[in-house]
Design an enzyme around this catalytic site. Structure first.
Site, PDB file in Angstrom:
ATOM      1  N   ASP A   1      -6.154  -7.713   4.447  1.00  0.00           N
ATOM      2  CA  ASP A   1      -7.724  -6.478   3.312  1.00  0.00           C
ATOM      3  C   ASP A   1      -8.455  -7.515   3.170  1.00  0.00           C
ATOM      4  O   ASP A   1      -9.517  -7.332   2.866  1.00  0.00           O
ATOM      5  CB  ASP A   1      -7.180  -6.031   2.497  1.00  0.00           C
ATOM      6  CG  ASP A   1      -8.144  -4.848   2.039  1.00  0.00           C
ATOM      7  OD1 ASP A   1      -9.277  -3.806   2.402  1.00  0.00           O
ATOM      8  OD2 ASP A   1      -8.083  -4.684   0.738  1.00  0.00           O
TER       9      ASP A   1
ATOM     10  N   ASP B   1      -2.515 -18.493   0.328  1.00  0.00           N
ATOM     11  CA  ASP B   1      -3.668 -18.955  -0.793  1.00  0.00           C
ATOM     12  C   ASP B   1      -4.872 -19.758  -0.043  1.00  0.00           C
ATOM     13  O   ASP B   1      -5.554 -20.079   0.198  1.00  0.00           O
ATOM     14  CB  ASP B   1      -3.643 -19.215  -2.144  1.00  0.00           C
ATOM     15  CG  ASP B   1      -1.797 -19.926  -1.921  1.00  0.00           C
ATOM     16  OD1 ASP B   1      -1.666 -19.897  -0.665  1.00  0.00           O
ATOM     17  OD2 ASP B   1      -1.595 -20.720  -3.439  1.00  0.00           O
TER      18      ASP B   1
ATOM     19  N   LYS C   1       3.415 -15.483   2.680  1.00  0.00           N
ATOM     20  CA  LYS C   1       3.180 -16.034   0.897  1.00  0.00           C
ATOM     21  C   LYS C   1       5.250 -16.869   0.361  1.00  0.00           C
ATOM     22  O   LYS C   1       5.907 -15.501   0.350  1.00  0.00           O
ATOM     23  CB  LYS C   1       2.427 -15.340   0.117  1.00  0.00           C
ATOM     24  CG  LYS C   1       3.035 -16.052  -2.068  1.00  0.00           C
ATOM     25  CD  LYS C   1       1.672 -16.435  -2.222  1.00  0.00           C
ATOM     26  CE  LYS C   1       2.114 -17.785  -3.194  1.00  0.00           C
ATOM     27  NZ  LYS C   1       0.181 -18.057  -3.255  1.00  0.00           N
TER      28      LYS C   1
ATOM     29  N   ASP D   1     -12.245  -9.172   4.254  1.00  0.00           N
ATOM     30  CA  ASP D   1     -13.465  -9.085   3.459  1.00  0.00           C
ATOM     31  C   ASP D   1     -14.333 -10.629   3.318  1.00  0.00           C
ATOM     32  O   ASP D   1     -15.420 -11.197   3.340  1.00  0.00           O
ATOM     33  CB  ASP D   1     -13.672  -9.021   2.417  1.00  0.00           C
ATOM     34  CG  ASP D   1     -13.890  -6.977   2.611  1.00  0.00           C
ATOM     35  OD1 ASP D   1     -13.728  -6.340   3.007  1.00  0.00           O
ATOM     36  OD2 ASP D   1     -14.487  -6.426   1.207  1.00  0.00           O
TER      37      ASP D   1
ATOM     38  N   TYR E   1       0.938  -1.211  -0.414  1.00  0.00           N
ATOM     39  CA  TYR E   1      -0.395   0.127  -0.392  1.00  0.00           C
ATOM     40  C   TYR E   1       1.137   1.527   0.050  1.00  0.00           C
ATOM     41  O   TYR E   1       0.759   2.898  -0.660  1.00  0.00           O
ATOM     42  CB  TYR E   1      -0.742   0.420   0.951  1.00  0.00           C
ATOM     43  CG  TYR E   1      -2.462  -0.984   1.557  1.00  0.00           C
ATOM     44  CD1 TYR E   1      -2.256  -2.289   1.325  1.00  0.00           C
ATOM     45  CD2 TYR E   1      -3.124   0.210   1.834  1.00  0.00           C
ATOM     46  CE1 TYR E   1      -3.398  -2.793   1.025  1.00  0.00           C
ATOM     47  CE2 TYR E   1      -4.539  -0.427   0.942  1.00  0.00           C
ATOM     48  CZ  TYR E   1      -4.646  -2.041   1.482  1.00  0.00           C
ATOM     49  OH  TYR E   1      -5.997  -2.342   0.596  1.00  0.00           O
TER      50      TYR E   1
HETATM   51  C1  IPM Z   1     -10.656  -0.909   4.180  1.00  0.00           C
HETATM   52  C2  IPM Z   1     -10.281  -0.550   2.730  1.00  0.00           C
HETATM   53  C3  IPM Z   1      -9.183   0.318   2.962  1.00  0.00           C
HETATM   54  C4  IPM Z   1      -7.755  -0.538   2.872  1.00  0.00           C
HETATM   55  C5  IPM Z   1      -9.315   1.446   1.115  1.00  0.00           C
HETATM   56  C6  IPM Z   1     -10.397   2.387   1.167  1.00  0.00           C
HETATM   57  C7  IPM Z   1      -7.850   2.431   1.253  1.00  0.00           C
HETATM   58  O1  IPM Z   1     -10.746  -1.333   2.127  1.00  0.00           O
HETATM   59  O2  IPM Z   1     -10.236  -0.339   5.209  1.00  0.00           O
HETATM   60  O3  IPM Z   1     -10.470  -2.312   4.119  1.00  0.00           O
HETATM   61  O4  IPM Z   1      -7.919  -1.026   1.251  1.00  0.00           O
HETATM   62  O5  IPM Z   1      -6.933  -0.578   3.722  1.00  0.00           O
HETATM   63 MN    MN Z   2     -10.609  -3.549   2.123  1.00  0.00          MN
END
Ligand code: IPM
Ligand code: MN
Ligand code: NAD
Length: 357
Positions: free
Chosen positions: A244, A220, A188, A248, A143
């Protein structure tokens, strides 16, 4: 020392559903503050697309200064398709905020919630007893490495330094010590040099925590185990981008992006940033149906980690549990309640103990 009862909180609602969920969390915080006789003084500023529209940049120096002077920051979400392809992106504001506050450890708790069993895409037996803490490194990795862009070539540099790995690893081991005493470090290392550094440093830190069991899983395979057998995890420690993506994916354990909260912490005594894991959800923004639980739970984490008031945190969490059990659910969870109805109900249940109104 007696518990503090006056706090300065910076609200950064941001874009899309951000203002809706932050408004809901504020309502719950106000109810909790009143119940416990504490005073929360708010400042509110734009971030992300809202800040670009207002002043041409996704976060201003004044906002960063106010954040540093606050006890904690509560953020909604940033990002809007209007800015796709533009030279300034809303997301850059959030990255700058994280970096400038030095919030290197991002805690993302993920639990299966029996009251939401129908909301998850997974079978109930897979979810039984699942309770995971993802500890995501937040201010390093790909990042923040140098970028090159333009023409037919692009590059994102992924860098990690020993100290960056060590400090977040300590947060993970300290957390595991208070939980089921197991850390799974996800990397990884079969491919990436940064992952081999990561693995070596994590093993060194682990020596200071003999009571905590450590294992390493490649990212993975970790993605697969997370939905095949999520119960095998206690604390997942991982670098910025893997964290990240995996978090999700993990949102499908409770069943919605709208359920995952987070705390981003730096050095002790510095302000933490509290935000839902989800984004600005432009597809449902402005309709009053966004799920506010993730932001409300983030506010509870703020009372616990930055404001030194676990009692207030617990009462908010109790209000959330009561809300879920009473089927105060937004459409993403299969319900028909609005953001405001959920916030109103949780607020009423603050301090009401077990009773459902
Ligand atoms: C999160 C988001 C952020 C990230 C983005 C919006 C910069 O996806 O907080 O998970 O990737 O960290
Ligand atoms: Mn995110
Ligand atoms: P998203 O998390 O905004 O949405 C993904 C899906 O989940 C959508 O269908 C959305 O409607 C649903 N969803 C998310 N939160 C919800 C909630 N509280 N209640 C009900 N449904 C919810 O991810 P995306 O669509 O990939 O990204 C949209 C924008 O948000 C992008 O600009 C992205 O950069 C940004 N983003 C910001 C953050 C942040 O500010 N921390 C996090 C992730 C994405």
């Amino acid at each position: 020392m007696s518990a503090r009862d006056q706090f300065d909180v910076l609200l950064l609602p941001g874009d899309g559903i951000g203002p809706e969920v932050v408004g809901a969390a504020r309502r719950v915080m106000d109810a909790a503050a009143e119940h416990f006789g504490v005073e929360v003084r708010y400042e509110e500023r734009p971030i992300g697309g809202a800040a670009i529209r207002e002043a041409g940049e996704p976060v201003s120096d004044e906002t960063l200064e106010t954040a540093r002077a606050s006890d904690a920051v509560l953020l909604g979400a940033v990002g809007h398709p209007d800015f796709d392809g533009g030279s300034v992106r809303p997301e850059a504001g959030l990255l700058k905020l994280r970096k400038s506050l030095g919030v290197f450890a991002n805690l993302r708790p993920v639990a299966a919630i029996p009251a939401l069993a129908g909301a998850s895409t997974l079978k109930p037996e897979v979810l039984d007893g699942v309770d995971i803490l993802v500890v995501r490194e937040l201010t390093g990795g790909i990042y923040f490495g140098e970028k090159e862009e333009g023409g037919d070539y692009a590059s994102d540099l992924c860098e990690y330094r020993r100290e960056e790995v060590e400090r977040v690893a300590r947060v993970a081991f300290e957390s595991a010590r208070r939980r089921k005493r197991r850390v799974t470090s996800v990397d990884k290392a079969n491919i990436l040099a940064t992952s081999r550094l990561w693995r070596g440093v994590v093993e060194e830190v682990a020596r200071d925590y003999p009571e905590v069991e450590l294992d390493h899983v490649l990212v993975d395979a970790a993605a697969m185990f997370l939905i095949r057998d999520p119960g095998r995890f206690d604390v997942i420690l991982t670098e910025n981008m893997f964290g990240d993506i995996l978090s999700d994916e993990a949102a499908m354990l409770p069943g919605s992006m709208g359920m995952l909260a987070s705390a981003s912490l730096g050095e002790p005594g510095s302000p933490g940033v509290y935000e839902p894991v989800h984004g600005s959800a432009p597809d449902i923004a402005g309709r009053g149906v966004a799920n506010p639980y993730a932001t409300i739970i983030s506010a509870a984490m703020m009372f616990r980690h930055s404001l030194g008031r676990p009692d207030v945190a617990e009462s908010i969490e109790q209000g959330v549990s009561t809300g879920l059990e009473a089927h105060y659910l937004t459409p993403d969870l299969g319900g028909n309640k609005s953001t405001e109805e959920v916030a109103g109900a949780v607020s009423r249940w603050i301090g009401a103990g077990e009773g459902v109104a």
